[in-house]
Design a protein around this motif. Sequence first.
Motif, mmCIF file in Angstrom:
data_model
loop_
_atom_site.group_PDB
_atom_site.id
_atom_site.type_symbol
_atom_site.label_atom_id
_atom_site.label_comp_id
_atom_site.label_asym_id
_atom_site.label_seq_id
_atom_site.Cartn_x
_atom_site.Cartn_y
_atom_site.Cartn_z
ATOM 1 N N ARG A 79 -74.257 -48.512 -54.685
ATOM 2 C CA ARG A 79 -74.120 -49.897 -55.088
ATOM 3 C C ARG A 79 -72.643 -50.101 -55.391
ATOM 4 O O ARG A 79 -71.993 -49.225 -55.972
ATOM 5 C CB ARG A 79 -74.976 -50.161 -56.335
ATOM 6 C CG ARG A 79 -75.020 -51.604 -56.794
ATOM 7 C CD ARG A 79 -76.061 -51.785 -57.901
ATOM 8 N NE ARG A 79 -77.436 -51.611 -57.439
ATOM 9 C CZ ARG A 79 -78.132 -52.540 -56.787
ATOM 10 N NH1 ARG A 79 -77.622 -53.718 -56.529
ATOM 11 N NH2 ARG A 79 -79.365 -52.291 -56.397
ATOM 12 N N ILE A 80 -72.110 -51.238 -55.026
ATOM 13 C CA ILE A 80 -70.697 -51.536 -55.276
ATOM 14 C C ILE A 80 -70.657 -52.791 -56.130
ATOM 15 O O ILE A 80 -71.267 -53.810 -55.781
ATOM 16 C CB ILE A 80 -69.929 -51.753 -53.958
ATOM 17 C CG1 ILE A 80 -70.070 -50.513 -53.066
ATOM 18 C CG2 ILE A 80 -68.459 -52.059 -54.235
ATOM 19 C CD1 ILE A 80 -69.444 -50.665 -51.687
ATOM 20 N N SER A 81 -69.981 -52.714 -57.265
ATOM 21 C CA SER A 81 -69.990 -53.866 -58.167
ATOM 22 C C SER A 81 -68.625 -54.072 -58.809
ATOM 23 O O SER A 81 -67.756 -53.206 -58.759
ATOM 24 C CB SER A 81 -71.079 -53.701 -59.231
ATOM 25 O OG SER A 81 -70.989 -52.433 -59.838
ATOM 26 N N ASP A 90 -70.870 -58.321 -48.718
ATOM 27 C CA ASP A 90 -70.200 -59.054 -47.645
ATOM 28 C C ASP A 90 -68.697 -58.903 -47.676
ATOM 29 O O ASP A 90 -67.959 -59.858 -47.436
ATOM 30 C CB ASP A 90 -70.569 -60.557 -47.712
ATOM 31 C CG ASP A 90 -72.066 -60.763 -47.599
ATOM 32 O OD1 ASP A 90 -72.687 -60.024 -46.812
ATOM 33 O OD2 ASP A 90 -72.602 -61.638 -48.289
ATOM 34 N N LEU A 91 -68.245 -57.731 -48.037
ATOM 35 C CA LEU A 91 -66.826 -57.467 -47.891
ATOM 36 C C LEU A 91 -66.656 -56.149 -47.148
ATOM 37 O O LEU A 91 -67.558 -55.302 -47.152
ATOM 38 C CB LEU A 91 -66.096 -57.478 -49.246
ATOM 39 C CG LEU A 91 -66.783 -56.928 -50.492
ATOM 40 C CD1 LEU A 91 -66.856 -55.434 -50.437
ATOM 41 C CD2 LEU A 91 -66.019 -57.375 -51.722
ATOM 42 N N PRO A 92 -65.511 -55.997 -46.493
ATOM 43 C CA PRO A 92 -65.332 -54.774 -45.704
ATOM 44 C C PRO A 92 -65.169 -53.550 -46.605
ATOM 45 O O PRO A 92 -64.417 -53.592 -47.583
ATOM 46 C CB PRO A 92 -64.042 -55.034 -44.921
ATOM 47 C CG PRO A 92 -63.787 -56.503 -45.049
ATOM 48 C CD PRO A 92 -64.389 -56.925 -46.349
ATOM 49 N N LEU A 109 -66.693 -40.712 -38.944
ATOM 50 C CA LEU A 109 -66.587 -41.600 -40.105
ATOM 51 C C LEU A 109 -67.923 -42.287 -40.335
ATOM 52 O O LEU A 109 -68.551 -42.774 -39.398
ATOM 53 C CB LEU A 109 -65.487 -42.648 -39.892
ATOM 54 C CG LEU A 109 -64.064 -42.090 -39.897
ATOM 55 C CD1 LEU A 109 -63.055 -43.226 -39.813
ATOM 56 C CD2 LEU A 109 -63.800 -41.243 -41.145
ATOM 57 N N PRO A 110 -68.378 -42.339 -41.603
ATOM 58 C CA PRO A 110 -69.669 -42.964 -41.880
ATOM 59 C C PRO A 110 -69.616 -44.483 -41.694
ATOM 60 O O PRO A 110 -68.557 -45.094 -41.788
ATOM 61 C CB PRO A 110 -69.917 -42.641 -43.361
ATOM 62 C CG PRO A 110 -68.844 -41.708 -43.778
ATOM 63 C CD PRO A 110 -67.731 -41.815 -42.804
ATOM 64 N N THR A 111 -70.783 -45.046 -41.474
ATOM 65 C CA THR A 111 -70.932 -46.493 -41.390
ATOM 66 C C THR A 111 -71.573 -47.002 -42.672
ATOM 67 O O THR A 111 -72.480 -46.370 -43.212
ATOM 68 C CB THR A 111 -71.833 -46.857 -40.189
ATOM 69 O OG1 THR A 111 -71.235 -46.337 -39.015
ATOM 70 C CG2 THR A 111 -72.001 -48.364 -40.055
ATOM 71 N N MET A 112 -71.063 -48.118 -43.176
ATOM 72 C CA MET A 112 -71.630 -48.763 -44.370
ATOM 73 C C MET A 112 -72.527 -49.907 -43.908
ATOM 74 O O MET A 112 -72.088 -50.777 -43.163
ATOM 75 C CB MET A 112 -70.509 -49.343 -45.239
ATOM 76 C CG MET A 112 -69.558 -48.329 -45.826
ATOM 77 S SD MET A 112 -70.304 -47.402 -47.159
ATOM 78 C CE MET A 112 -70.455 -48.650 -48.448
ATOM 79 N N THR A 113 -73.756 -49.924 -44.391
ATOM 80 C CA THR A 113 -74.699 -50.969 -44.008
ATOM 81 C C THR A 113 -75.316 -51.575 -45.265
ATOM 82 O O THR A 113 -75.873 -50.839 -46.084
ATOM 83 C CB THR A 113 -75.835 -50.388 -43.139
ATOM 84 O OG1 THR A 113 -75.272 -49.526 -42.162
ATOM 85 C CG2 THR A 113 -76.623 -51.487 -42.462
#
Length: 156
Positions: A79-81, A90-92, A109-113
Motif C-alpha cells: 500500500r502506498i500512502s 494513479d501515480l507512476p 524489473l517488477p511491474t506495479m499494478t
Amino acid sequence: MHKVLILIGFLTVTACSGGSSATADAVSDTGLVSCVHDPRVTPYQDGWKAFSADKSVQVTLLSADPKPPIHGTNHWHVRISDEKGKDLLDLPVDVSPFMPDHGHPASVLPTMTTQTDGSWNVEPLELFMAGVWRVTFHVHVGAIVQDVEFVLCVEG
Ligand SMILES: [Cu+2]
C-alpha cells in the motif's frame, strides 16, 4: 532442470562477486554466506513500513509471497500512502531491486499494478541471488520522485 538453475546461479555469483561485501557477511557453519545479522537489513514481517526521506510517502508491505522473501521469484502486495495515511493511487511508481554489495539490479524489473482496494501488486520480484537486496519504490508525486527503500536479507 534443477541442475541448470544451479549452474546459472553459479555463473551469476561468479560474474558479480569481488565486491566489498566480505566484511559485512558472516560465514555460517555450512560455509554459506548469510546476511541475516547484517546491520543494514530488517527482518521481514507483514505490515513492514518504510518511508521517504521527508516522511511524506509511506510504503507498507502488506504481505510477501513467499514470506520471508526468497532467493528466486517473489510477489509483494503493498500500500502506498501519504503522511496522513491517505492512499496514493494513479501515480507512476517504479520499483528497482538492487544488490548494493554487488552493484547490480534484478534481472527483470517488477511491474506495479493497482488493485480495486487501492493496494498494489508488485511482480515479478526476481531476487535471483542470496544476499542483501535493496528494493526501492520510486513514487512520482507531481514532479518530485520520492524514494522508499526496503533493505532485506535473502538467504541462500
Ligand atoms: Cu549479486
